[in-house]
Write a protein that holds these residues in place. Structure first.
Motif, PDB file in Angstrom:
ATOM      1  N   PRO A  72      34.440  33.002  46.182  1.00 70.09           N
ATOM      2  CA  PRO A  72      35.291  32.676  45.031  1.00 70.09           C
ATOM      3  C   PRO A  72      35.802  31.243  45.093  1.00 70.09           C
ATOM      4  CG  PRO A  72      35.788  34.879  45.816  1.00 70.09           C
ATOM      5  CD  PRO A  72      34.821  34.290  46.806  1.00 70.09           C
ATOM      6  N   GLY A  73      35.649  30.544  43.974  1.00 67.88           N
ATOM      7  CA  GLY A  73      36.044  29.140  43.917  1.00 67.88           C
ATOM      8  C   GLY A  73      34.884  28.176  43.996  1.00 67.88           C
ATOM      9  N   GLU A  76      28.772  27.680  40.931  1.00 67.14           N
ATOM     10  CA  GLU A  76      27.500  28.367  41.142  1.00 67.14           C
ATOM     11  C   GLU A  76      26.428  28.033  40.103  1.00 67.14           C
ATOM     12  OE1 GLU A  76      27.576  32.588  40.691  1.00 67.14           O
ATOM     13  OE2 GLU A  76      28.985  32.551  38.997  1.00 67.14           O
ATOM     14  N   ILE A  92      32.313  30.956  40.809  1.00 69.05           N
ATOM     15  CA  ILE A  92      32.359  32.339  41.281  1.00 69.05           C
ATOM     16  C   ILE A  92      33.791  32.870  41.170  1.00 69.05           C
ATOM     17  CG2 ILE A  92      32.030  33.863  43.275  1.00 69.05           C
ATOM     18  CD1 ILE A  92      29.891  31.935  44.285  1.00 69.05           C
ATOM     19  N   GLY A  93      33.925  33.991  40.489  1.00 69.40           N
ATOM     20  CA  GLY A  93      35.246  34.572  40.298  1.00 69.40           C
ATOM     21  C   GLY A  93      35.845  34.296  38.938  1.00 69.40           C
ATOM     22  N   ILE A 110      42.266  30.930  41.406  1.00 66.86           N
ATOM     23  CA  ILE A 110      41.496  30.983  42.653  1.00 66.86           C
ATOM     24  C   ILE A 110      41.171  29.595  43.204  1.00 66.86           C
ATOM     25  CG2 ILE A 110      40.458  33.237  42.167  1.00 66.86           C
ATOM     26  CD1 ILE A 110      37.917  31.769  41.290  1.00 66.86           C
TER      27      ILE A 110
END
Length: 331
Positions: A72-73, A76, A92-93, A110
């Motif tokens: 996460p963070g 991507e 991501i997230g 995040i």
């Protein structure tokens, strides 16, 4: 325990081979597990060859200035507007793209912390498609007049992907690390194609967790894999695990892979004199000499504008890599 195919082409490659079964079909299948040491299997029911290629950890975020693992963070996905050179990306997230309303609020929860392997491939490919970098991977400093995204970094230039906290840039050294990694993989694949006497593959399978998140189009633009119909390029996830389950639950599968492994020919890239030239050619994007007609059907590739300075550096890097292999530091 599943058998190993050979040194550095281990039981995981055997499991993936059992799962995907290149030896059970007429099509020429390329099976690739991208990692620090990429494992490559190429063949059909007539003959199967395999090799290991030293790609290094760049695709996993190491050796990249803002690189990180897929968590996460991490950025991507990346797209760059070819006219304005403005990027948009996914993290991501966060469900939204960076140009969508509400993205910054969601991302703040995040944090945007770096760039992971799938985005590293995409951002370099997008930089090439948008003209930010040349075929040789050189960031065009003249583009600084067109966009504030091109920033000076000593004697070279970088691309500003995110102007926030932290700032996330793609440097000339980052691009260089990706070129070295993708050239090693492509050269290994090309060597196996030469051993098979083919100039194209019919189908490509990406194995492993990382392979599941690689966009086939951008992998081909980068020159990570050879030209192929994009519909024939697929991710197969944990193929090694699937093969292990098959062997565990079915004695016939176990006997099948034990017999098959004995027939697979291992090619030692370090002992092949032609590997160095293949490596040099593969430093360019997508490749210095190989055509990509299938890719050209879906992507408009830039006109080639090579840099003589970078061409000399490319040759020097290949010489250094060859010397490392001879000393046994690269397998």
């Amino acid at each position: 325990m599943l058998p190993c195919i050979a040194g550095h082409v281990g039981a995981d490659a055997a499991g993936a081979t059992l799962s995907e079964g290149p030896y059970r079909q007429d099509k020429m299948m390329l099976l690739v597990d991208v990692g620090t040491n990429a494992e490559i299997v190429l063949g059909n029911r007539e003959r199967v060859v395999a090799a290991s290629s030293p790609t290094g950890p760049a695709f996993e975020g190491a050796e990249i200035s803002c690189g990180q693992r897929a968590a996460p963070g991490a950025i991507e996905r990346v797209r760059i507007d070819p006219v304005t050179l403005e990027p948009k990306y996914r993290v991501i997230g966060v469900d939204k793209w960076s140009d969508e309303e509400g993205f910054e609020d969601d991302a703040a929860k995040i944090g945007v912390t770096g760039i992971c392997g799938s985005a590293i491939i995409e951002v370099v490919a997008e930089m090439y498609l948008s003209g930010v970098i040349s075929e040789d991977g050189v960031v065009d400093g003249a583009m600084a007049e067109k966009s504030h995204r091109i920033i000076a970094n000593g004697r070279t230039f970088s691309y500003l992907l995110r102007d926030g906290e932290p700032k996330i840039t793609v440097t000339q050294n980052d691009i260089r690390a990706i070129q070295l990694a993708k050239a090693a993989l492509y050269a290994g694949i090309k060597l196996l194609m030469e051993k098979q006497g083919v100039d194209k593959v019919d189908t490509i399978r990406f194995a492993g967790a990382f392979g599941s998140f690689i966009d086939p189009k951008y992998a081909m633009v980068l020159g990570l894999i050879p030209d192929c119909e994009l519909t024939e390029v697929k991710a197969v996830g944990n193929a090694a695990g699937t093969g292990a389950l098959m062997a565990l639950l079915n004695r016939d599968h176990r006997r099948e892979i034990e017999a098959t492994v004995k027939k697979i020919e291992k090619i030692e890239t370090a002992l092949e004199p032609h590997f160095q030239q293949l490596f040099i050619d593969a430093m360019a994007m997508p490749n210095k000499v190989d055509p990509f007609p299938e890719l050209a059907k879906v992507v408009t590739l830039p006109e080639k504008r090579r840099s003589l300075r970078m061409a000399a550096k490319t040759a020097a890097a290949a010489d250094a890599a060859a010397a490392e292999r001879r000393r046994g530091r690269i397998r």
